[in-house]
Design a protein around this motif. Structure first.
Motif, PDB file in Angstrom:
ATOM      1  N   HIS A 183       0.808  -1.215   0.000  1.00 43.93           N
ATOM      2  CA  HIS A 183       0.000   0.000   0.000  1.00 43.93           C
ATOM      3  C   HIS A 183       0.841   1.266   0.000  1.00 43.93           C
ATOM      4  O   HIS A 183       0.403   2.303  -0.486  1.00 43.93           O
ATOM      5  CB  HIS A 183      -0.951  -0.001   1.191  1.00 43.93           C
ATOM      6  CG  HIS A 183      -0.271   0.095   2.514  1.00 43.93           C
ATOM      7  ND1 HIS A 183       0.347  -0.977   3.114  1.00 43.93           N
ATOM      8  CD2 HIS A 183      -0.099   1.143   3.359  1.00 43.93           C
ATOM      9  CE1 HIS A 183       0.858  -0.601   4.277  1.00 43.93           C
ATOM     10  NE2 HIS A 183       0.618   0.674   4.445  1.00 43.93           N
ATOM     11  N   SER A 206      -9.930   1.145  -5.353  1.00 44.47           N
ATOM     12  CA  SER A 206     -10.477   0.152  -4.426  1.00 44.47           C
ATOM     13  C   SER A 206      -9.515  -1.025  -4.367  1.00 44.47           C
ATOM     14  O   SER A 206      -8.697  -1.219  -5.268  1.00 44.47           O
ATOM     15  CB  SER A 206     -11.869  -0.312  -4.867  1.00 44.47           C
ATOM     16  OG  SER A 206     -11.795  -1.112  -6.029  1.00 44.47           O
ATOM     17  N   HIS A 207      -9.644  -1.801  -3.298  1.00 47.28           N
ATOM     18  CA  HIS A 207      -8.747  -2.944  -3.135  1.00 47.28           C
ATOM     19  C   HIS A 207      -9.399  -3.976  -2.233  1.00 47.28           C
ATOM     20  O   HIS A 207     -10.233  -3.653  -1.389  1.00 47.28           O
ATOM     21  CB  HIS A 207      -7.410  -2.497  -2.525  1.00 47.28           C
ATOM     22  CG  HIS A 207      -6.303  -3.475  -2.754  1.00 47.28           C
ATOM     23  ND1 HIS A 207      -6.104  -4.576  -1.955  1.00 47.28           N
ATOM     24  CD2 HIS A 207      -5.336  -3.528  -3.700  1.00 47.28           C
ATOM     25  CE1 HIS A 207      -5.050  -5.256  -2.400  1.00 47.28           C
ATOM     26  NE2 HIS A 207      -4.581  -4.643  -3.451  1.00 47.28           N
ATOM     27  N   VAL A 209      -9.908  -6.362   0.805  1.00 47.14           N
ATOM     28  CA  VAL A 209      -9.616  -6.194   2.233  1.00 47.14           C
ATOM     29  C   VAL A 209      -9.927  -7.497   2.958  1.00 47.14           C
ATOM     30  O   VAL A 209     -10.960  -8.134   2.702  1.00 47.14           O
ATOM     31  CB  VAL A 209     -10.464  -5.049   2.836  1.00 47.14           C
ATOM     32  CG1 VAL A 209     -10.458  -5.110   4.365  1.00 47.14           C
ATOM     33  CG2 VAL A 209      -9.944  -3.702   2.360  1.00 47.14           C
ATOM     34  N   ARG A 237      -8.139  -2.646   6.054  1.00 44.60           N
ATOM     35  CA  ARG A 237      -8.921  -1.462   5.675  1.00 44.60           C
ATOM     36  C   ARG A 237      -8.112  -0.190   5.866  1.00 44.60           C
ATOM     37  O   ARG A 237      -8.169   0.728   5.042  1.00 44.60           O
ATOM     38  CB  ARG A 237     -10.209  -1.407   6.491  1.00 44.60           C
ATOM     39  CG  ARG A 237     -11.138  -0.258   6.124  1.00 44.60           C
ATOM     40  CD  ARG A 237     -12.375  -0.267   7.015  1.00 44.60           C
ATOM     41  NE  ARG A 237     -13.317   0.775   6.642  1.00 44.60           N
ATOM     42  CZ  ARG A 237     -13.223   2.045   7.005  1.00 44.60           C
ATOM     43  NH1 ARG A 237     -12.201   2.438   7.763  1.00 44.60           N
ATOM     44  NH2 ARG A 237     -14.121   2.924   6.618  1.00 44.60           N
ATOM     45  N   VAL A 240      -5.880   0.498   2.918  1.00 45.62           N
ATOM     46  CA  VAL A 240      -6.591   1.053   1.762  1.00 45.62           C
ATOM     47  C   VAL A 240      -6.874   2.532   1.992  1.00 45.62           C
ATOM     48  O   VAL A 240      -6.740   3.359   1.088  1.00 45.62           O
ATOM     49  CB  VAL A 240      -7.894   0.279   1.491  1.00 45.62           C
ATOM     50  CG1 VAL A 240      -8.614   0.866   0.282  1.00 45.62           C
ATOM     51  CG2 VAL A 240      -7.605  -1.196   1.256  1.00 45.62           C
TER      52      VAL A 240
END
Length: 285
Positions: A183, A206-207, A209, A237, A240
Motif C-alpha cells: 500500500h 479500491s482494493h 480487504v 482497511r 486502503v
C-alpha cells in the motif's frame, strides 16, 4: 455493430489480424487473472484452468464472486455519478480486464455522447479483447500500461490525443492495484497521478480487504499459485485508507464498495471482515 461482451468472435477476429502473440492465444492450460475475473463476473471467456483456480479461491472465500461483482458495479456507479453530477466526460480506466456486458465508455457516453475513455491494462489477453470489441480510436482507446506506468501513460501522446488534460479527468484503479507491491508504493503512485491532474478531477481506487490473517494467507496462496507470481494480496482497511493521503473523499468516504451510493444495482450481500472490497472517490484540487 458491437458484438456482445465475451463473444469468441472478438478473440477470433483478433487472431486473424495477428494482434495476439501465439503463446498468449494457446496458453489455456494455466489460469489467467483476467479470465478468472471474467468467470467470477459471470462472463464466458474462461477455460477449465481458470474455473478450477476460481473454485479453489471460492473454497477459501465463498464471497469472492459477490465481492467481484460489487467492485465492477462500483466502477460503473462511480462513472455514472461523476458524469451526471459533476459533468466529467473524460475517464482513464486502469486494470480493465476482459470486456464485460457494460463498460465505462458505454455508461459515460450514454450520459454525454462526447465522453472519451482510455482503457489501460498490462495483460495482453485483456488488451486484444478490448481492442477487438470496444476500441473505436475516436472516443474509446485501449493502451498497454499497468498502474506503475500511469504517469507515463497520462503524459503520453496517445492519451493526450483523446484526453484534454486542461479539463477534469476521472482516473480509476478499481481492483487494479494487485500488481503493486504494497500500500505504501500504491499510495506514492496515486499521489503522483493526482499531481498530474487538473483541478476538479477525481481519483478512484479500491482494493481487496481481509482483516482475518488466516483467510488472507490462504487466499493469497491460491491466487499467487494460480497466476504463477506475486499479486492477489488483500490489505487491511486502514491500508486502503492510506492510499488517498490528504485528498478529500466524496461522501460516503471509504466504504465497502457495495455501500458506495447503492442504487438499483445493489448486490445481495456486501463483503465481510474475511473478504471484501473497499474503495473511495477522491477529489483532486
Amino acid at each position: 455493430m458491437q458484438r456482445a461482451a465475451g463473444a469468441r468472435t472478438g478473440w477470433g477476429a483478433a487472431l486473424e489480424l495477428g494482434r495476439v502473440p501465439q503463446r498468449d492465444a494457446l496458453d489455456v492450460a494455466s489460469p489467467n487473472r483476467a479470465r478468472m475475473s471474467n468467470y467470477l463476473l459471470g462472463g464466458k471467456d474462461h477455460y477449465g484452468a481458470d474455473r478450477e483456480a476460481c473454485q479453489r479461491l471460492l473454497e477459501v472465500v465463498p464471497s469472492a464472486r459477490v465481492v467481484a461483482v460489487a467492485a465492477h458495479q462500483f466502477l460503473l456507479r462511480v462513472t455514472s455519478h461523476l458524469a451526471r453530477e459533476y459533468g466529467v466526460c473524460q475517464f482513464v480506466v486502469f486494470g480493465v480486464g476482459l470486456p464485460t456486458a457494460v463498460g465505462v465508455h458505454q455508461v459515460a457516453q450514454s450520459i454525454d455522447a462526447r465522453a472519451r475513455v482510455v482503457y489501460a491494462d498490462d495483460d495482453p489477453l485483456a488488451l486484444v479483447h478490448c481492442r477487438a470489441l470496444w476500441e473505436d480510436w475516436r472516443r474509446t482507446v485501449v493502451q498497454r500500461a499497468g498502474p506503475l506506468e500511469a504517469g507515463d501513460l497520462l503524459l503520453g501522446p496517445e492519451v493526450r490525443r483523446v484526453i484534454d488534460m486542461r479539463l477534469p479527468v476521472a482516473v480509476t484503479f478499481v481492483s487494479a492495484l494487485h500488481s503493486v507491491s504494497g500500500h505504501v508504493a500504491a499510495a506514492r503512485m496515486l499521489e503522483g497521478v493526482a499531481s498530474l491532474l487538473p483541478p476538479g478531477s477525481f481519483l478512484v481506487a479500491s482494493h481487496l480487504v481481509s482483516e482475518e490473517a488466516r483467510v488472507r494467507r490462504r487466499a493469497e496462496a491460491v491466487l499467487q499459485q494460480a497466476v504463477g507470481g506475486p499479486g492477489g494480496h488483500a490489505w487491511a482497511r486502514s491500508e486502503v485508507a492510506s492510499l488517498f493521503g490528504s485528498l478529500r473523499l466524496l461522501t460516503p468516504g471509504l466504504v465497502d464498495v457495495s455501500r458506495w451510493r447503492p442504487g438499483s444495482d445493489r448486490v445481495d450481500a456486501a463483503g465481510s471482515s474475511a473478504w471484501s472490497e473497499y474503495g473511495a472517490v477522491a477529489v483532486v484540487g
